[in-house]
Scaffold this active site. Structure first.
Site, PDB file in Angstrom:
ATOM      1  N   VAL A  83       0.921  -1.045   0.128  1.00 37.68           N
ATOM      2  CA  VAL A  83       0.030   0.175  -0.067  1.00 37.68           C
ATOM      3  C   VAL A  83       0.889   1.247  -0.114  1.00 37.68           C
ATOM      4  CG1 VAL A  83      -2.149  -1.099   1.057  1.00 37.68           C
ATOM      5  CG2 VAL A  83      -0.110  -0.055   2.495  1.00 37.68           C
ATOM      6  N   SER A  84       0.455   2.379  -0.624  1.00 39.89           N
ATOM      7  CA  SER A  84       1.238   3.628  -0.776  1.00 39.89           C
ATOM      8  C   SER A  84       1.665   4.282   0.538  1.00 39.89           C
ATOM      9  CB  SER A  84       0.563   4.340  -1.847  1.00 39.89           C
ATOM     10  OG  SER A  84       0.669   3.728  -2.984  1.00 39.89           O
ATOM     11  N   THR A  85       0.650   4.408   1.336  1.00 39.75           N
ATOM     12  CA  THR A  85       0.674   5.390   2.753  1.00 39.75           C
ATOM     13  C   THR A  85       0.415   4.834   3.782  1.00 39.75           C
ATOM     14  OG1 THR A  85      -1.612   5.882   2.527  1.00 39.75           O
ATOM     15  CG2 THR A  85      -0.115   7.327   0.962  1.00 39.75           C
TER      16      THR A  85
END
Length: 581
Positions: free
Chosen positions: A37-39
């Site tokens: 996941v990015s964040t």
């Protein structure tokens, strides 16, 4: 799994689906999975360690593994890592894993979990191919066939386009918000980010003044604009007034750092501006300080910076200690060069130099001032007999003070015990319904006020006389060897010596010194006190120090000098050790 072909296994599967990460079922291919996941926010949504996205990816990847007849033996997870860069911890670990272990499949939820630019995608895919690993997507029809490779290339290009376009759109949106005067991100200290809903249920984000911190920030700007404060002094005052940062779910409130105070003084947001990518826009948030105050603060900051740079260029260990005997201004360093190129260093009056005063004090060579200070130390150094006399008188005075205060301390303690007993009796009477609650409250307030006053007086009587004696002995030790110490000190320790002995040294026009001594040297060098000490040595207890003298205040005598004396005493010890053959 050990001892068999790592590409397949015949170990019996466990009943728990999660056990497939350890013991794959019979005759299945070995696979690994990669989740991302990015964040950090995505990784912690819902109050769990993995949020919602990673478990959803894991379920999809396991279903895909079942479809291709594979068992996942290792899982790699990068939580809160952007795919813009290939430098991700678990991605690197996965590449190393496939190089040392035989794996049939690497299963991802989507291709963009691995990379969002073509260069990284090609590099990662090539590393997997060289290790004999087939990349499989749980949601896209990607394999090693020509059509699968074509789809892989298309999806990778789309992922890169999405990433680049998203960055462009974000920049465009941020620019438009700044042009409109909106606040980008979290507002600085003194403001609050507020979220509300309008009549149609849409979220409205605004910025308001923080009623607790805004007055302190406003005061800080006005105080610094006066030119009477340094950033360090302003930081200490704001801390004493209770200025702390806003708490967050992960970080509690805490006092600001000095660098944070300097940063807020330079932030144009407080005068109503928003800055984005080097351009200033008029903000819609309320200005905390008028523009003229903000610009005055910038002028003072620039002036202080220039003065600090000048001090660094022309520094000297006597700067800050010596003053002009005519107008009282500080003497500053000035370097003059003659026509032959020789440089001469002078002390000049800062009042005359800046034309702030009508002083006519001429320049004086720095080496002459240094000689005057050295001569002064020679004149004030006391003899062993003077030291013994002062020490005996002071210790005797401490003994007298402690004896005199014993009776007073006993009286205060008895009074405090009586009040505490009265408190207990009042509570018992109230519980027995003998006195009403208003009377109890009034009496308790009276008793608490008296107890507070008594406790403060008792605490004052408990001054640490042992420390006071030790500090005075240190001061006498320095005074008995001050000339010798000063001669052996380097520049840094000479500055310490001067700070310990003097508050100010005035140099008159005739090059005579007028000295304001620091505590306790102002008393120890007083001719009257020295005469009393010699008289005490001859006549014993018949000689007294006047009651209003500083020694009569016990431990308060050394307030403000303990640190200086201790630091210089450390220098003295070092010098003594280095001088020993």
């Amino acid at each position: 799994m050990r001892g068999k072909d790592p590409m397949t296994t015949t170990t019996t599967a466990a009943a728990d689906p999660a056990a497939s990460l350890i013991d794959p079922p019979i005759s299945t291919a070995v696979a690994i999975s990669y989740l991302r996941v990015s964040t950090r926010e995505q990784a912690s949504k819902g109050g769990t360690d993995e949020g919602f996205s990673i478990p959803a990816q894991r379920d999809a990847v396991r279903r895909k593994a079942d479809q291709v007849g594979a068992a996942i033996v290792e899982e790699f997870v990068d939580a809160g890592a952007s795919a813009k860069s290939a430098d991700r911890p678990d991605l690197m670990r996965m590449i190393q894993y496939v190089k040392t272990n035989k794996v049939a499949y690497c299963i991802v939820h989507k291709v963009d979990r691995l990379a969002r630019n073509r260069a990284d995608d090609v590099t990662i895919h090539l590393a997997l191919q060289q290790a004999g690993v087939m990349l499989v997507s749980a949601t896209e029809n990607i394999d090693e066939t020509p059509s699968g490779m074509l789809l892989h290339g298309i999806m990778s290009t789309i992922a890169e386009f999405y990433s680049r376009n998203l960055a462009t759109e974000v920049t465009k949106g941020m620019t438009q918000k700044a042009i409109s005067g909106g606040t980008l991100g979290k507002a600085p200290i003194g403001y609050l980010n507020v979220r509300t809903r309008d009549d149609q249920g849409r979220e409205v984000r605004t910025v308001e003044l923080d009623p607790e911190r805004a007055p302190l920030i406003e005061w800080a700007f006005k105080a610094y604009a006066s030119g009477n404060w340094t950033v360090s002094q302003l930081h200490d005052e704001l801390t004493s007034r209770g200025l702390v940062s806003l708490p967050t779910p992960k970080r509690p409130s805490k006092p600001l750092a000095v660098s944070s105070v300097h940063r807020l003084l330079t932030n144009p947001y407080y005068k109503g501006d928003v800055v984005y990518r080097g351009t200033r826009y008029k903000g819609t948030h309320p200005a905390l300080v008028p523009p003229e105050v903000w610009y005055q603060v910038q002028s003072v900051l620039t002036a202080h910076k220039t003065a600090a740079e000048a001090t660094q260029v022309h520094d000297h260990y006597l700067k800050g200690t010596i003053h002009c005997g005519q107008c009282g201004s500080r003497l500053i360093v000035s370097n003059a060069k003659n026509r032959h190129g020789n440089v001469y260093c002078y002390f000049v009056c800062s009042g005359r130099h800046s034309k702030r005063t009508n002083c006519t004090r001429g320049a004086i060579l720095i080496e002459d001032v240094e000689k005057l200070i050295e001569d002064y130390y020679t004149r004030v150094q006391i003899s062993p007999a003077q030291r013994d006399a002062l020490s005996g008188m002071l210790h005797h005075e401490f003994d007298r003070l402690m004896a005199a205060e014993t009776d007073e301390l006993d009286r205060l303690t008895t009074h405090r015990d009586r009040l505490e007993h009265e408190q207990d009796r009042l509570m018992q009477a109230h519980y027995a319904d003998a006195i009403p609650l208003p009377v109890l409250k009034r009496e308790q307030d009276r008793i608490l006020g008296e107890l507070d006053h008594l406790n403060r007086r008792i605490d004052a009587h408990h001054g640490d006389y042992a420390d006071a004696r030790a500090h005075l002995d240190d001061a006498l030790g320095l005074l008995a060897n001050c000339a010798d110490i000063y001669q052996q000190c380097d520049d840094a320790n000479r500055r310490l010596c001067n700070q310990a002995f003097f508050t100010k040294v005035y140099i008159d026009e005739d090059d005579e010194l007028r000295v304001e001594n620091n505590r306790p040297f102002e008393m120890l060098l007083d001719p009257e006190v020295n005469a009393n000490a010699l008289n005490w040595t001859q006549n014993g207890d018949k000689a007294r120090i006047p009651a209003n003298d500083s020694v009569g205040k016990g431990s308060s005598l050394v307030r403000g000098v303990e640190l200086r004396v201790s630091r210089v005493r450390t220098s003295l010890t070092v010098l003594a050790l280095t001088a020993t053959p």
